[in-house]
Enzyme design. Structure first.
Site, mmCIF file in Angstrom:
data_model
loop_
_atom_site.group_PDB
_atom_site.id
_atom_site.type_symbol
_atom_site.label_atom_id
_atom_site.label_comp_id
_atom_site.label_asym_id
_atom_site.label_seq_id
_atom_site.Cartn_x
_atom_site.Cartn_y
_atom_site.Cartn_z
ATOM 1 N N LYS A 11 0.853 -1.195 0.000
ATOM 2 C CA LYS A 11 0.000 0.000 0.000
ATOM 3 C C LYS A 11 0.884 1.238 0.000
ATOM 4 O O LYS A 11 1.869 1.316 0.740
ATOM 5 C CB LYS A 11 -0.874 -0.013 1.261
ATOM 6 C CG LYS A 11 -2.236 0.619 1.086
ATOM 7 C CD LYS A 11 -3.116 -0.090 0.084
ATOM 8 C CE LYS A 11 -4.595 -0.029 0.445
ATOM 9 N NZ LYS A 11 -5.402 -0.857 -0.454
ATOM 10 N N THR A 58 -3.419 -5.838 0.339
ATOM 11 C CA THR A 58 -2.877 -4.488 0.591
ATOM 12 C C THR A 58 -3.773 -3.739 1.580
ATOM 13 O O THR A 58 -3.306 -2.873 2.307
ATOM 14 C CB THR A 58 -2.702 -3.673 -0.715
ATOM 15 O OG1 THR A 58 -3.973 -3.317 -1.238
ATOM 16 C CG2 THR A 58 -1.888 -4.426 -1.736
ATOM 17 N N ARG A 187 26.271 35.462 -8.239
ATOM 18 C CA ARG A 187 24.954 35.097 -8.780
ATOM 19 C C ARG A 187 24.037 34.704 -7.641
ATOM 20 O O ARG A 187 24.492 34.464 -6.513
ATOM 21 C CB ARG A 187 25.086 33.927 -9.764
ATOM 22 C CG ARG A 187 25.587 32.650 -9.101
ATOM 23 C CD ARG A 187 25.605 31.445 -10.024
ATOM 24 N NE ARG A 187 26.089 30.266 -9.327
ATOM 25 C CZ ARG A 187 26.133 29.048 -9.845
ATOM 26 N NH1 ARG A 187 25.734 28.834 -11.084
ATOM 27 N NH2 ARG A 187 26.577 28.029 -9.130
ATOM 28 N N GLN A 240 28.305 21.724 -7.227
ATOM 29 C CA GLN A 240 29.041 20.474 -6.997
ATOM 30 C C GLN A 240 29.924 20.567 -5.752
ATOM 31 O O GLN A 240 29.925 19.690 -4.890
ATOM 32 C CB GLN A 240 29.935 20.154 -8.222
ATOM 33 C CG GLN A 240 29.219 19.623 -9.432
ATOM 34 C CD GLN A 240 28.711 20.723 -10.388
ATOM 35 O OE1 GLN A 240 28.422 21.835 -9.975
ATOM 36 N NE2 GLN A 240 28.573 20.376 -11.658
ATOM 37 N N HIS A 268 17.567 28.387 -11.662
ATOM 38 C CA HIS A 268 18.207 29.577 -12.222
ATOM 39 C C HIS A 268 17.356 30.833 -12.029
ATOM 40 O O HIS A 268 16.129 30.795 -12.172
ATOM 41 C CB HIS A 268 18.491 29.360 -13.707
ATOM 42 C CG HIS A 268 19.274 28.106 -13.986
ATOM 43 N ND1 HIS A 268 20.512 27.879 -13.437
ATOM 44 C CD2 HIS A 268 18.979 27.010 -14.728
ATOM 45 C CE1 HIS A 268 20.955 26.695 -13.844
ATOM 46 N NE2 HIS A 268 20.029 26.139 -14.616
HETATM 47 O O1 URC Z 1 27.088 25.308 -9.927
HETATM 48 C C1 URC Z 1 26.886 25.063 -11.130
HETATM 49 N N1 URC Z 1 27.258 23.857 -11.629
HETATM 50 C C2 URC Z 1 27.084 23.521 -12.943
HETATM 51 O O2 URC Z 1 27.461 22.401 -13.397
HETATM 52 C C3 URC Z 1 26.472 24.484 -13.775
HETATM 53 N N2 URC Z 1 26.147 24.488 -15.096
HETATM 54 C C4 URC Z 1 25.548 25.673 -15.356
HETATM 55 O O3 URC Z 1 25.090 26.017 -16.476
HETATM 56 N N3 URC Z 1 25.506 26.446 -14.213
HETATM 57 C C5 URC Z 1 26.074 25.719 -13.218
HETATM 58 N N4 URC Z 1 26.281 25.980 -11.915
#
Ligand code: URC
Length: 314
Positions: A11, A58, A187, A240, A268
């Site tokens: 479930k 279930t 940014r 990353q 973005h």
């Molecule tokens: O922190 C980011 N990693 C990316 O891999 C990436 N690619 C992107 O277009 N902007 C960003 N910003």
């Protein structure tokens, strides 16, 4: 000849709200969860030979979710999920594993006239605390055919929306004939945090239970704290790198965790050139009005373990 390669059933979307009342103080605690419970085992013939004798309905699985929520605390969700899973192994010998997912929704206590209200709550965001538990029979030692239990738990935070308006850069990336993105040293960075941490396996519900409230809720608090703190104070070079640092810090803070992972959308916020209107300056250092994008978005994932040798070979 077709062959059933895998099968599990149960479930999903079982919604449960538990109210715990402290008779002495009159303070109530509310926990709302959504549960998914799927079973695996010797159930092949229900698929291949219309044999329902192996099927725990279930509907019964749903009932069990409610009964276990009445019999036991649902907080921490790791322990509730483990107990629920163990119930199916204890009760049905032909069931070999139970996969329990619990989503905990936020009900945050209201403050009224500056004081915590005893029985009123509000939803302060879509963020959830989650657990994925697999409770499985594993072969025991010896020749008796006896089995032990292994409980694998993965806890997570999902849907924690965060944004910082500076302190984030992204430059030095590959530039070639496919590239249009300008490099940036400043940014907006925004994401919906999905962070999961995998516990070292437990060998019984009792092992999960030992210090459970402390262990699981402290880990959740630490992870949430580290995520927010690092997000806020770090000069981010990329999603990353920021997420890797978060993994590293969470592994350091919670020794019983083997692996930490993130899946972060890069939401973005585009700068907007308004110079067409009376020469208004709204880019670079003059940027104030941005355009949030609903998609496409970046999606950056990683998992970090303690032991580099477990990384895939290249
Ligand atoms: O922190 C980011 N990693 C990316 O891999 C990436 N690619 C992107 O277009 N902007 C960003 N910003």
């Amino acid at each position: 000849m077709p062959s059933l390669a895998s099968a599990r059933y149960g479930k999903d979307n079982v919604r449960v709200c538990k109210v715990q009342r402290d008779e002495k103080t009159g303070v109530h605690t509310v926990t709302e969860i959504t549960v998914c419970c799927l079973l695996e085992g010797q159930i092949e013939t229900s698929y291949t030979a219309a044999d329902n004798s192996v099927v725990v309905a279930t509907d019964s699985i749903k009932n069990t979710i409610y009964i276990k929520a009445k019999e036991h605390p649902v907080d921490p969700p790791e322990l509730y999920a483990s107990r629920l899973g163990q119930h199916f192994l204890d009760t049905y010998p032909h069931i070999s594993s139970a996969h329990i997912n619990v989503i905990v929704h936020r009900w945050t206590r209201m403050a009224v006239d500056g004081a915590p209200h005893p029985h009123s709550f509000f939803r302060d965001g879509q963020e959830t605390r989650n657990v994925e538990a697999t409770v499985a029979r594993t072969p025991g030692g010896g020749s008796s055919g006896a089995t032990n239990t292994t409980i694998n738990l993965k806890s997570s935070i999902a849907g924690l929306s965060v944004l910082k308006s500076t302190g984030s850069a992204f430059h030095g990336f590959v530039r070639d004939e496919y590239t249009t993105l300008p490099e940036t040293w400043d940014r907006i960075l925004s994401t919906d945090v999905d962070c999961a941490w995998t516990w070292k396996p437990f060998d019984s519900v009792a092992a999960v239970e030992r210090g459970a409230a402390e262990r699981f809720s402290k880990a959740w608090e630490s992870a949430r704290d580290i995520i927010m703190r690092l997000f806020a104070i770090e000069e981010s070079a990329s999603v990353q790198n920021t997420m890797y640092k978060m993994c590293d810090r969470i592994l350091e803070a919670v020794p019983e965790v083997d692996k930490v992972g993130f899946a972060l959308p890069n939401k973005h916020y585009f700068e907007l050139d308004l110079s067409w209107h009376k020469g208004i300056k709204n880019t670079g250092k003059d940027a104030e009005v941005y355009v949030p994008q609903s998609g496409p978005n970046g999606l950056i994932k990683c998992e970090v373990t303690r032991d580099a040798s477990t990384l895939p070979h290249r």
